[in-house]
Scaffold this motif. Structure first.
Motif, short mmCIF file in Angstrom:
data_model
loop_
_atom_site.label_atom_id
_atom_site.label_comp_id
_atom_site.label_asym_id
_atom_site.label_seq_id
_atom_site.Cartn_x
_atom_site.Cartn_y
_atom_site.Cartn_z
N LYS A 1 -0.45 11.41 -4.64
CA LYS A 1 0.57 11.16 -5.65
C LYS A 1 0.08 11.64 -7.02
N HIS B 1 7.23 10.38 -5.29
CA HIS B 1 5.97 10.35 -6.03
C HIS B 1 6.17 10.16 -7.53
N LEU C 1 8.95 25.27 -0.94
CA LEU C 1 7.73 24.46 -1.09
C LEU C 1 6.58 25.30 -1.62
N TYR D 1 7.12 25.60 -5.25
CA TYR D 1 6.81 24.33 -5.90
C TYR D 1 5.30 24.21 -6.13
N PRO E 1 11.74 13.12 -4.43
CA PRO E 1 10.49 12.89 -5.16
C PRO E 1 10.08 11.43 -5.39
N LEU F 1 0.24 15.46 -7.17
CA LEU F 1 1.62 15.96 -7.32
C LEU F 1 2.10 15.77 -8.75
N ILE G 1 8.09 14.76 -1.30
CA ILE G 1 8.08 15.89 -2.24
C ILE G 1 9.50 16.32 -2.60
N TYR H 1 12.05 16.80 -12.61
CA TYR H 1 10.69 17.34 -12.48
C TYR H 1 9.92 17.02 -13.76
N GLU I 1 -1.87 20.25 -0.23
CA GLU I 1 -2.07 18.84 0.15
C GLU I 1 -2.40 18.70 1.64
N SER J 1 -0.22 23.60 3.03
CA SER J 1 0.04 23.36 1.62
C SER J 1 -1.28 22.95 0.96
#
Length: 159
Positions: free
Chosen positions: A148, A129, A56, A59, A127, A151, A124, A91, A12, A10
């Protein structure tokens, strides 16, 4: 109660996904705080994770705003209550630990909510974050505050 895992790439870094009883039981970013030891991951088996990997990817590409995956939330009843409340944060929006505590009917439990939030095993997708300090600041995140921040920037959360 067989646990299996996979690792996907990903933006991240590597994401370790765990499945148990037909649901997503874990999503750990890199060497996130509270990540279970490798021995708890079970054997590697990529097959159960095709849909999670697809969602994912969407996303991170900015085209998916909600996940539609079966979850296997395992924790205390309080933790699961907090994690289910996290799923209701839309979101692109944030809340605070205090507001989250109030939303579950525990207005004086902001610290306990923060502790449960920090132990969220399915980053994720659940969520955590999206939760900020009471004053609106970015506070701890198991994968690091910079993760964080990224995201939230991906979700274009305004500050």
């Amino acid at each position: 109660m067989t646990v299996v895992h996979t690792v996907i790439d990903s933006p991240e870094g590597p994401l370790t996904l765990l499945a148990q009883d037909g649901g997503l039981a874990g999503l750990y970013i890199g060497d996130a705080l509270y990540r279970p030891p490798q021995t708890a991951f079970g054997p590697r088996d990529d097959r159960p994770f095709a849909e999670a990997a697809r969602q994912l990817g969407e996303y991170f590409a900015g085209v998916r705003r909600e996940f539609d995956l079966p979850l296997a939330l395992r924790g205390t009843s309080f933790q699961v209550t907090v994690w289910r409340a996290l799923l209701r944060i839309p979101y692109g929006e944030t809340t605070t630990y205090r507001e989250l505590a109030e939303s579950i009917g525990r207005p004086t439990a902001a610290r306990a909510v923060g502790a449960a939030n920090g132990r969220n095993p399915i980053g994720i997708v659940v969520p955590c974050h999206r939760v900020l300090g009471t004053d609106g600041t970015l506070t701890g995140y198991a994968a690091g505050v910079e993760c964080k921040r990224r995201l939230l920037e991906l979700e274009k959360v305004g500050r």
